[in-house]
Every structure is written in C-alpha cells, then in structure tokens.
Enzyme design. Sequence first.
Site, PDB file in Angstrom:
ATOM      1  N   ARG A 128       0.821  -1.178  -0.049  1.00 59.04           N
ATOM      2  CA  ARG A 128       0.075   0.334  -0.060  1.00 59.04           C
ATOM      3  C   ARG A 128       1.156   1.155   0.062  1.00 59.04           C
ATOM      4  O   ARG A 128       0.593   2.234  -0.570  1.00 59.04           O
ATOM      5  CB  ARG A 128      -0.771   0.075   1.007  1.00 59.04           C
ATOM      6  CG  ARG A 128      -2.114   1.132   1.111  1.00 59.04           C
ATOM      7  CD  ARG A 128      -3.128   0.564   2.111  1.00 59.04           C
ATOM      8  NE  ARG A 128      -2.578   0.924   3.531  1.00 59.04           N
ATOM      9  CZ  ARG A 128      -3.522   0.580   4.647  1.00 59.04           C
ATOM     10  NH1 ARG A 128      -4.560   0.213   4.427  1.00 59.04           N
ATOM     11  NH2 ARG A 128      -2.511   0.678   5.733  1.00 59.04           N
TER      12      ARG A 128
ATOM     13  N   LYS B 110      -2.761   6.346   1.452  1.00 59.29           N
ATOM     14  CA  LYS B 110      -2.637   7.026   2.805  1.00 59.29           C
ATOM     15  C   LYS B 110      -1.626   8.018   3.037  1.00 59.29           C
ATOM     16  O   LYS B 110      -0.134   7.786   2.667  1.00 59.29           O
ATOM     17  CB  LYS B 110      -2.058   5.771   3.615  1.00 59.29           C
ATOM     18  CG  LYS B 110      -2.705   5.733   5.027  1.00 59.29           C
ATOM     19  CD  LYS B 110      -2.377   4.391   5.676  1.00 59.29           C
ATOM     20  CE  LYS B 110      -2.699   4.390   7.164  1.00 59.29           C
ATOM     21  NZ  LYS B 110      -4.188   4.679   7.431  1.00 59.29           N
TER      22      LYS B 110
ATOM     23  N   GLU C 268     -16.495   6.405   3.905  1.00 58.32           N
ATOM     24  CA  GLU C 268     -15.821   5.906   5.197  1.00 58.32           C
ATOM     25  C   GLU C 268     -15.845   7.123   6.111  1.00 58.32           C
ATOM     26  O   GLU C 268     -16.278   7.909   5.893  1.00 58.32           O
ATOM     27  CB  GLU C 268     -14.289   5.165   4.981  1.00 58.32           C
ATOM     28  CG  GLU C 268     -13.417   6.331   4.301  1.00 58.32           C
ATOM     29  CD  GLU C 268     -12.106   5.638   4.201  1.00 58.32           C
ATOM     30  OE1 GLU C 268     -11.586   4.924   5.298  1.00 58.32           O
ATOM     31  OE2 GLU C 268     -11.413   5.926   3.149  1.00 58.32           O
TER      32      GLU C 268
HETATM   33  C1  LIG Z   1      -5.267   3.787   7.677  1.00 62.03           C
HETATM   34  C2  LIG Z   1      -6.791   4.099   7.075  1.00 62.03           C
HETATM   35  C3  LIG Z   1      -7.779   2.907   7.337  1.00 62.03           C
HETATM   36  C4  LIG Z   1      -7.731   1.687   8.145  1.00 62.03           C
HETATM   37  O1  LIG Z   1      -6.866   0.854   7.446  1.00 62.03           O
HETATM   38  P1  LIG Z   1      -6.085  -0.367   8.208  1.00 62.03           P
HETATM   39  O2  LIG Z   1      -5.184  -0.887   7.272  1.00 62.03           O
HETATM   40  O3  LIG Z   1      -7.063  -1.380   8.414  1.00 62.03           O
HETATM   41  O4  LIG Z   1      -5.299   0.170   9.235  1.00 62.03           O
HETATM   42  C5  LIG Z   1      -9.049   3.406   6.928  1.00 62.03           C
HETATM   43  N1  LIG Z   1      -9.361   4.792   6.292  1.00 62.03           N
HETATM   44  C6  LIG Z   1      -8.328   5.776   6.188  1.00 62.03           C
HETATM   45  C7  LIG Z   1      -8.724   6.746   5.665  1.00 62.03           C
HETATM   46  C8  LIG Z   1      -7.119   5.160   6.392  1.00 62.03           C
HETATM   47  O5  LIG Z   1      -6.099   6.334   6.488  1.00 62.03           O
END
Ligand SMILES: *Cc1c(COP(=O)(O)O)cnc(C)c1O
Length: 341
Positions: A82, A184, A220
């Site tokens: 990722r 991210k 989300e």
């Molecule tokens: C990091 C993150 C998540 C959760 O991801 P995980 O890999 O399960 O920790 C969900 N939404 C956003 C916007 C994120 O930055």
Amino acid sequence: MAKKNIDWSNLSFAYQKTDKRFVSNYKDGKWDEGVLTEDSTITISECAGVLQYAQTVFEGLKAYTTADGHIVAFRPDLNGQRLENSARRLEIPVYPKDKFVDAVVKTIKANADYVPPYGTGATLYVRPFIFGSSAVIGVKPADEYQFRVFTTPVGPYFKGGAKPITIRVCDYDRAAPHGTGHIKAGLNYAMSLYQIVDAHNQGYDENMYLDAATRTYVEETGGANFLFVTKDGTVVTPKSGSILPSITRRSLVYVAEHYLGLKVEQRPVPFEEVKDFAECGLCGTAAVISPVGKIVDHGKEICFPSGMDEMGPVTKKLYDTLTGIQMGNIEAPEGWIKVIK
Ligand SMILES: *Cc1c(COP(=O)(O)O)cnc(C)c1O
C-alpha cells in the site's frame, strides 16, 4: 534485555519515544541501505517538499506478543504494498515492499523491550512514512526523500469493553472521485481536522463521509472503513474508488467468508439503505472493529438494533475471530503473521 517499566494497561494512544528508529535516504536517484538510529529528530530545509506541498505518505501497523510469547506483526507485506501505491500517486520514489518489511522487522526487533506483554491489550504501534526532504519552491516533486520507521507503545483501544459510538453524517467531503482518497497520505488527514474537531464539539465521535459526487453513497470515516451487517446476517462493505483499502477490513471480509461461513457483499452502499442494517462497525488497525450504535443525519437518528451497550453479535464474532488469529489462539491463514522473534 528487559521489558521497559511501563504501565502497559494504562497507556493511551499517544507518542512516546522509543530507543531506535530506521532511517533511509533517497538521493541521486536511489535509496541508501538505511540505518537504525537513536536520533528521534529530523533536520530539513525550511523549503522541504513535505513542508511546502505536503509530499508525504505513511503507514500504520501493530507489533504485539502472541499467546505463545512470540513478537509478531500482522500482514506487514500489505502495508508495504500500500505504501508503494501511495508513493506512486504523489510522485514519491517507491520504497520497495520487501525492503519495507525488512525495515519494519529491524525496527521492531530494536525496540523489543517496548512490545507490550501478552494479555495487556497494549501493542507497539509502528509508523513507517516517506517525505520529500529537499527544497522545492516551484510546484514539482522533491529530488530527495527520507523513509523512516518509528515505533511507540500504545494502550488497549477499548478500556473496559468496546462501547458503541455515535457518528454524524458530515457536510464536508473527504475525497473527490479520481482524487487521493484511496492512498494513505497526510493531506487526507489535514483537511479532515476541522470536521473532526467540530464533530467532537457537537458531541459526536466520528464523521461519516458520503461520496463527494452525489452525496448518496457511504464512503468511510476520517480513518476507518465501514462494515455493516444486514438483518439476515450478510456482511456488507462499501466499495468505491475513493476509499482507503483498509487491511483490517480486507482481513475481516476473509474471516467472514472462510472462518464464519457468512455471505459478504462488497458493493456501493446507498446511505438510504443504512437504516435497514442490523449492525455497524468501523474497521482499522487501531481498534480492529469499533462498534457504531447510532448515526445522526442532520437531526434524524438511525439507531442500530445492537444498541449502545455492546457490539452486535456478528460484529463481535468477527472481532473475536480476527483478534484470535492475531494473538495466535486461532490458526492464521498462510502468511498473515510475520514472526519477528
Ligand atoms: C489507515 C486508514 C484506514 C484503516 O486501514 P487499516 O489498514 O485497516 O489500518 C481506513 N481509512 C483511512 C482513511 C485510513 O487512513
């Protein structure tokens, strides 16, 4: 080597410096070998790409002690993949995922005394990130970068049981179609700070973001993916090009299908449909699943049948199975648990 004298069960989610961090620099078109260092500070140009144009991407994962006393990390290869994807979108040179996993392992090993003992609920949070370190004033990618991994011990997410939270439908958008919602990047968080402070001021725990184009589909929250359960026990997770692909959510989907024999649908979820669901939870590394009891849409309340006292039954089963796999009490799928030592 001896564990640090820390009150593990009462740690909060706050930064606390540990002994070592991994640092690798990108210069003249390549990454150097990288080293573990005790220096927790960074000195860069006032004009660094990260400071002027927010050129930075990050990851987050946990190291913890399993029932049989090993220190492990959960699926760090997916974090590495990722971070590669995130870097490409911001014209940051890719830090290869195999080297990423090596760096994460080295950093955890070097801070093994900070990995909380089994049973405390606490974990060692691992934060890898890359940022543009050289000066840029015209809008372009930096020439030099730093990849860094630090760790910090954090307490159990739920002290005294997982209490369902209340969230609100937010009037601001998190991510545009074809934007950066799927990577991210710190920039996705900077623009969410106003909304989260406002949500807290109004008495809500989190914001639910809808799709920016039509404001009719669930996306989300600021930092976690949604998981819903229908009244007949089907797990439903929203699908969209502007949602961050949570590793926890992807793991829960696998657990639902292969461990619990549940039907799973990954598809666009109209907000209209939310009132018909039986359970709702937020998925992310920090909490695994944080149960949602109530969603407020401009004064209109959606109260899930699971209530405000405990997790819904299907959410609970998912939570118990995934945390059981993580802690070594339930057999993990091939490759999910990376043993550090
Ligand atoms: C990091 C993150 C998540 C959760 O991801 P995980 O890999 O399960 O920790 C969900 N939404 C956003 C916007 C994120 O930055």
